[in-house]
Design an enzyme around this catalytic site. Sequence first.
Site, short mmCIF file in Angstrom:
data_model
loop_
_atom_site.label_atom_id
_atom_site.label_comp_id
_atom_site.label_asym_id
_atom_site.label_seq_id
_atom_site.Cartn_x
_atom_site.Cartn_y
_atom_site.Cartn_z
N ASP A 123 0.86 -1.16 0.00
CA ASP A 123 0.00 0.00 0.00
C ASP A 123 0.91 1.23 0.00
O ASP A 123 2.12 1.14 0.20
CB ASP A 123 -0.94 -0.03 1.23
C1 BGC Z 1 -5.20 2.95 0.18
C2 BGC Z 1 -5.33 1.82 -0.81
C3 BGC Z 1 -5.26 2.35 -2.21
C4 BGC Z 1 -3.98 3.14 -2.38
C5 BGC Z 1 -3.79 3.69 -3.78
C6 BGC Z 1 -4.03 3.87 -0.12
O1 BGC Z 1 -4.03 5.01 0.66
O2 BGC Z 1 -5.09 2.41 1.48
O3 BGC Z 1 -6.54 1.14 -0.60
O4 BGC Z 1 -5.35 1.30 -3.13
O5 BGC Z 1 -4.00 4.23 -1.47
O6 BGC Z 1 -4.67 4.71 -4.07
#
Ligand code: BGC
Length: 785
Positions: A302
Site C-alpha cells: 500500500d
Molecule cells: C489505500 C489503498 C489504495 C492506495 C492507492 C491507499 O491510501 O489504502 O486502498 O489502493 O492508497 O490509491
Amino acid sequence: MFRFSLKAALAVSLVAIAVAAAGGVVAATRSSDEEALQPVRQPAGGGIESRVNRLLSRMTVEEKLQQVTLLPDFRFTGDQAEEGEEEVRNGLGAVLSLTDPQRIRELQRIAVEESRLGIPLLFAFDTIHGFRTIFPIPLGTGASFDPQVASDDARYGARESAAVGLKQTYAPMVDVSHEPRWGRISEAAGEDPYLNSVLAAARVKGTQGTDYSDRDRLVASPKHLVAYGEPEAGRDYNTTDLSEQRLRNLYLPPFKAAIDAGADTAMCSFNAINGVPGCGNRYTMTQILKREWDFDGFIESDWTAVAEMRACPPVNPDDVPECGHGVAEDGPGAAALALSSGLDMEMTSTLIRDFGEQLLDEGRISMGRLNDAVRRILRVKFRAGLFENPYSRFQPEETEAEMLRPDAVEAARRAAGRSMVLLKNDGGVLPLDPSRKTAVIGPLADNQHDMLGPWWGRGADEDVVTVLDGIDEQSPGATHAAGCQLSNGEVPFDQEEVPKDRDPEGCTSIDTAEVNAALADAQQVVVAVGETREMSGEANARSTLDLPGRQEELIQAVKASGKPYAVVLFNGRPLALENIVADTPALLEAWFPGVQAGPAVADVVFGKVNPGGKLPVSFPYRVGQVPIYYNHEPTGRPCNKGVKWNSQHRDIPSCGPLFEFGHGLSYTTFEVSNLALSRSTVSRNGSLRASVDVTNTGSRQGDEVVQLYIHDPVASISQPVRRLRGFERVTLDPGQTRTITFTLNKSDFGFYDNRGRFVVEPGRIDVYAGNSSAAEMTESFTVTG
Ligand code: BGC
C-alpha cells in the site's frame, strides 16, 4: 482518496536526495548489445514462463529494481513530468492513479519504445465501485446479497478503466470488519467472511473475465492483506492484535476466494497484526499467500507502507515523513524487511529501488528473492497481454464515449435498487403513491456530490441524478427543503494540515420555516438524511454512529407535520438509529447509491422495485455496543436481559443490535419453512444437503434472501453462535414457493484452530435457516469421526 500529499512528495524527494548523496544508482545502464536494444515482442503462445525467464535473464540489477517500483500520478505531471518520463525510460514497473488517456498512452509509448527492454508499464487505479459510472459503495452491494450485482459493478468498472489504458485495479477490497467507526467499512461487504468471499469471487470474475488479457478487462488486486478491517478504536491504520483462528476463520477467507477466482495481484496492508506490519509480514505474504495458496502473481505494497515501517527519529520526526511502525531502523532496513518478507512491488516510496544494490552487496536481500519478485511482475504483465497490446484499444479522444454507456448506467440503477434495505415499514407507509404530492426534505435530497460515496473513481458530481430529481420524475411537482447543510469536512489535497476549527458534521441548526413551506402542500414526505461522503472511506473514522448534526431534529420537524413520511438513509457505515427508530414509521437504508441515486430511490420508494436487500453488518443501538456482530463466540454467561451477572450492557434494552445482520423487509411477506437435511450423519469428508422452502405469502412480487447458518455447539475452541454458510436471493410471485438447496461439507463445518490447522471435529452441528441471522428454525446432523 489520498491521491496527493505534500508529505509523500517530500518523502520521495528526500529519499532521492539521500540516494544521490550516497552515490546510489537509479538509472538503468544502457547496453550497446544489439539484441538488447530490441523491444521484447515474443509471439503469444511461446509459453509465458519461458518468455519471463528469457526477459529476466537480460535485465540488469538496476532494471530489476526499477521494475519493482510503482509511482503515483503526480510523479508524471507538472514540473515532475520530465523526471517521471526518465523513470519510465529506466524501466519503471508501474504507475498508479494516472487516468488521463493521453498521458497514459504517451508514457506507455516511452516504456515500449524508449526503455532498453521495452517492458510495458502496468497502469493501476482504485476502481472500487465504478470508474465513471459509479455504482453503490461495496457495503451497499454487500446488502444486495447478489453476486451478479457485484460482478456487474466490477465488469463495467473494468470496461471503463481499460478504455483509458488502465490494466490493474486495486480491488476488490475484501476486509471483513466488525468496526463501524472505521471509515473503510464502506469499501467491502461487511462483517461476514462468507458473504465477503462470495462477492469477492464475483468481483474478481467481473473484473478479469475468463482471461484478463481481454482488452476490456483488468487484473484484480484483493486488499489489504490482512485484517486491516479491525483497527483498534476504529481509527484507520491502527494496530490489530488477533488470534490465529480469527485470522484464518474471519479475515483470510475472502482473500482465498479472490485468489481462487483468479486474482493475480494482491495488496498488503498498512496496519500491523500482532506487531507485524502487513507489508513486512512474511507469514501472511510468503507462508500463507504464496506457499499455502500457491499464489504466483505479485504483491504490491500500500501507499508508502514500506517507508512507514521505519522508526521515527526521537526528535524532529518530520525529518522522516513516513515512519512509525518501528520494525526497521531506516530505509534500507525497511526495504530489506519488505522484500525478504515477500513484497514484490513498492508503491510510492522507493526504498527497495534506492537501496537494493547496497542491500544485495551487504547480503541483506538475495538476488533469488529479487528475481522472484520481478518474475512475478513480468508474469502478470505477460498474462495481461501487455506485450501484445500495451495500449487501450481506444484512442484518447474516443474514450469519453466509452463512459456512462447506457448498459452501465442501467446496471448501476439496478444495483442501487437491489442494494437498498427496508429496515422498518410500520403500517405499510412505503411504498408511497406517486400520484400524491411529495415533499423531499433533508440535506442529502438535492445532492449530487455525496451520492457517489467514498472512492468515487473518476465519477463526477454532475453525472449524478439527485434524489429530488429522481422523485420529481416519478411524482411530478415534488417540493423540497434541505433543512440544514451537512459539512463535507473536506481537507483540500494541497492542504497539509487539517484546520482545527473544521466542522466535521454540520447541520447545526434547522431552518424550520423552509421545511414547513416545503411541507405545506405535501401529502407525503421523503426525508433524505445521513452522512457526507467525506465522513466515510479512508482516514475517516467517527467516534459516534449517530446521524450527524441535528438531523434527528429535522426528522422530528417532519413528524410534527403529521404527514406520512419515510426516512431514507445515505451512509457508509452502520448508524446508531436508536433515537429515530421509534419515531420513524418507515426507514430505508440506501447507502451511497452512486450515479443513479435518484432513480433508484424513487423506484423503491414508489414500489417499482420491491426492496430485497439485507444488512451485511449489524446496526447497533449506540456506539458503546461496538464491536457487535452476529458471528461472535459465545460466553459462559450469555446475555440474558433481566438477569444479572451476565454479558450485557445494563443501559441497552437488548442483548443484540437494533437491526441484525441479514435483516431486511419487503413490501410483501415471506415464510421460510421446512428445513430438511438429506442425512443425519456425515463423515468428515462427506457432504449433505440442506433444503428449505420459501413462500411469498403476500400480495406482490418480491425478493427474499434465504439464509443458512451453522453452529458447532461442542468444539475444541468455542465456535461462533452462528456462521453464514449459504444464501440465495430469489424473486417470487404472490403465493409462489421455491425450494432452495444448499450443500454443506467440511469447508462449512470445519474450522481453523489456533495452530493454524484446519480441523473437522466429530459431533453435532446445528443448522439454522430463515431470512436473517436471527433465524430460529433449526435441524442438526452429526459429523462422524
Ligand atoms: C489505500 C489503498 C489504495 C492506495 C492507492 C491507499 O491510501 O489504502 O486502498 O489502493 O492508497 O490509491
